[in-house]
Design a protein around this motif. Structure first.
Motif, PDB file in Angstrom:
ATOM      1  N   ARG A   1      -7.465  -4.078   8.277  1.00  0.00           N
ATOM      2  CA  ARG A   1      -6.690  -2.942   8.778  1.00  0.00           C
ATOM      3  C   ARG A   1      -7.534  -2.191   9.795  1.00  0.00           C
TER       4      ARG A   1
ATOM      5  N   LEU B   1      -3.457   7.093   1.827  1.00  0.00           N
ATOM      6  CA  LEU B   1      -3.099   5.707   1.494  1.00  0.00           C
ATOM      7  C   LEU B   1      -3.819   5.257   0.234  1.00  0.00           C
ATOM      8  N   SER B   2      -3.162   4.331  -0.496  1.00  0.00           N
ATOM      9  CA  SER B   2      -3.755   3.793  -1.714  1.00  0.00           C
ATOM     10  C   SER B   2      -3.293   2.350  -1.903  1.00  0.00           C
TER      11      SER B   2
ATOM     12  N   ASP C   1      -7.714   6.430  -4.782  1.00  0.00           N
ATOM     13  CA  ASP C   1      -7.365   5.512  -5.862  1.00  0.00           C
ATOM     14  C   ASP C   1      -6.020   5.876  -6.486  1.00  0.00           C
TER      15      ASP C   1
ATOM     16  N   THR D   1       1.722   5.250   0.447  1.00  0.00           N
ATOM     17  CA  THR D   1       1.290   6.246   1.420  1.00  0.00           C
ATOM     18  C   THR D   1       1.985   7.580   1.188  1.00  0.00           C
TER      19      THR D   1
ATOM     20  N   PHE E   1      -8.193   7.654   2.073  1.00  0.00           N
ATOM     21  CA  PHE E   1      -7.924   6.549   1.159  1.00  0.00           C
ATOM     22  C   PHE E   1      -8.320   6.968  -0.250  1.00  0.00           C
TER      23      PHE E   1
ATOM     24  N   VAL F   1       0.845  -1.192   0.000  1.00  0.00           N
ATOM     25  CA  VAL F   1       0.000   0.000   0.000  1.00  0.00           C
ATOM     26  C   VAL F   1       0.881   1.243   0.000  1.00  0.00           C
TER      27      VAL F   1
ATOM     28  N   HIS G   1      -4.602  -2.190  -1.649  1.00  0.00           N
ATOM     29  CA  HIS G   1      -5.470  -3.232  -1.084  1.00  0.00           C
ATOM     30  C   HIS G   1      -4.824  -3.866   0.137  1.00  0.00           C
TER      31      HIS G   1
ATOM     32  N   GLU H   1      -9.439   5.846   8.810  1.00  0.00           N
ATOM     33  CA  GLU H   1     -10.208   6.987   8.305  1.00  0.00           C
ATOM     34  C   GLU H   1     -10.961   7.696   9.429  1.00  0.00           C
TER      35      GLU H   1
END
Length: 472
Positions: free
Chosen positions: A273, A265-266, A285, A226, A283, A224, A268, A277
């Motif tokens: 987790r 963050l972006s 795309d 960040t 989060f 992921v 899967h 948020e």
């Protein structure tokens, strides 16, 4: 309260459960930033009580020795321009030295552990910006050979590893052996596309160690990306004394940070987790615009203030940003950078907030701290803007200025602490060519940008100290 009346901070005396939450997150690079950022976000998630953190130190062991007697507890000091707010954090439930490979094997083998975060500095990964690992690095090469031999004989226990990449791969090998399931790696350092860098680097290293490990990594590990932001200076003795006086706790490892915090963050998450948020994490795309905004505007400004500010005799960010010339250079660089960022990121508001944060003189963020690992920082924070501007047919005056200030410092006084110290030192043996080669070390593209090198050389040679060095 009188300092002498303060009590040692421990879980028992503070009244925190033992432990307060099961360890489900592993962290590499236990330091002030992690404790002010990722640990803070996890504590504020609505399900934070289910997500304890098992943390390993990076380059030193001092913080582990300080936190172990406290059961991982520490005081977070949010320092605004008007005052301090102290809070004891309880979600750091295990603390280990980074060299404790037995603990790494143990924690990665647990089914409930599903997230790994890292804050080891840009240079700590020992990888290029495209993810190519530094296989000629002596310590990294030794770790790869050690892991290859250990997996060949199916005996991971008792080995010694010195790099973060090696230790992560040991953990993944242990998880594969334990059949503990998928896991997600979340790098939190100031690298563009940090997840892609770590994925490619670990994959290439795993291929050198074991084909089976490389295949398992591909099928069971997600990454992921960040972008992280929270100004966190070094803790001082005065901070420790203030905590004892204001809270009544003797805390050997408090953390000072600003009220502002941001985490984008972006990607899967393979096994779940925390609800970060709920604490304000975003989060998305597509993370690249957020990465660039933060790297170029905040981190780029920090590097400008560091190199120009130190040269002007300043010690902290607040001092440097109050200097008219330093501030003018930051504004100039921001104008260049903003031409290459999307308009929908509220750039004017963001920059105004940055100045407000920089001006907080109660956050004593030392310029010497920012100036370390200068090659990688200039490569990621400054060089991309210079390249973009010159290729668009424009100069980048502030970019020229900060690179020249860095070169002047190297020529006059030697390098800041830097992972590239050997490369820097070797270039100084040939003084006449040093300016060009130092620029090339930062980013080879800079050498081919029209008059960029000439402009830097002019600012270097016109300066008395570096001019004397170049002609000796």
């Amino acid at each position: 309260m009188n300092d002498a009346a303060a009590r040692a901070l421990t879980r028992k005396d503070f009244g925190a459960p033992e432990p307060s939450a099961p360890a489900r997150i592993v962290h590499f690079g236990l330091g002030n930033f992690h404790r002010a950022h990722q640990a803070w976000f996890s504590a504020r998630a609505s399900d934070g009580g289910d997500w304890g953190i098992c943390a390993f130190t990076g380059r030193g062991s001092g913080i582990a020795h300080a936190l172990e007697p406290q059961g991982g507890l520490y005081t977070l000091i949010e320092r605004s321009a008007s005052g301090d707010r102290c809070e004891v954090m309880t979600n750091l439930v295990e603390v280990h030295e980074g060299s404790d490979t037995g603990a790494i094997i143990n924690v990665f083998s647990r089914l409930e552990v599903v997230v790994v975060t890292t804050t080891v500095t840009e240079a700590g990964y020992r990888m290029d910006l495209d993810g190519t690992p530094h296989v000629d690095d002596v310590e990294l090469a030794r770790d790869v050979a050690t892991l290859h031999e250990a997996l060949l004989h199916d005996h991971l226990e008792g080995i010694e590893l010195s790099t973060v990449a090696g230790r992560i791969l040991l953990g993944l090998a242990a998880r594969r052996r334990a059949n503990a399931g998928p896991i997600t790696l979340v790098p939190c350092d100031n690298l563009p596309n940090n997840a892609g860098v770590l994925r490619r680097g670990l994959t290439q290293l795993a291929q050198r160690i074991s084909a089976e490990l490389a295949l398992w990594l591909e099928e069971n590990v997600t990454f992921v990306s960040t972008s992280v932001d929270r100004i966190t200076p070094r803790t001082t003795e005065n901070d420790i004394a203030m905590v004892a006086r204001e809270t009544g706790w003797l805390d050997a490892a408090p953390v000072v940070t600003e009220p502002f915090a941001s985490w984008v963050l972006s990607g899967h998450f393979a096994g779940g987790r925390p609800r970060w948020e709920d604490a304000g994490a975003l989060f998305v795309d597509e993370i690249e615009p957020y990465e660039r905004r933060k790297l170029w505007l905040l981190n780029g400004a920090h590097s400008i203030l560091a190199y120009l500010g130190l040269e002007a005799g300043h010690a902290t960010v607040a001092e440097a940003v109050a200097d008219v010339q330093c501030r003018r250079s930051v504004v100039s660089f921001w104008s260049s950078a903003q031409r290459h960022l999307p308009d929908d990121l509220e750039l004017e508001v963001y920059c105004r907030q940055l100045f407000e944060r920089f001006e907080n003189s109660r956050i004593e963020y030392q310029l010497e701290q920012i100036a370390s690992d200068s090659v990688m920082k200039l490569r990621t924070r400054i060089a991309p803007v210079i390249v973009a501007e010159f290729r668009a047919g424009r100069d980048c005056p502030a970019g020229v200025e900060v690179v020249a200030a860095w070169v002047r410092r190297i020529l006059a006084r030697g390098s800041f602490p830097d992972a590239q110290i050997l490369a820097i030192s070797s270039l100084l043996d040939n003084a006449p060519a040093a300016v060009v080669e130092l620029i090339r070390l930062v980013d080879a593209q800079l050498v081919d940008l029209g008059t960029f090198v000439e402009q830097v050389q002019r600012l270097v040679t016109d300066h008395p100290d570096s001019a004397r060095t170049l002609h000796t």
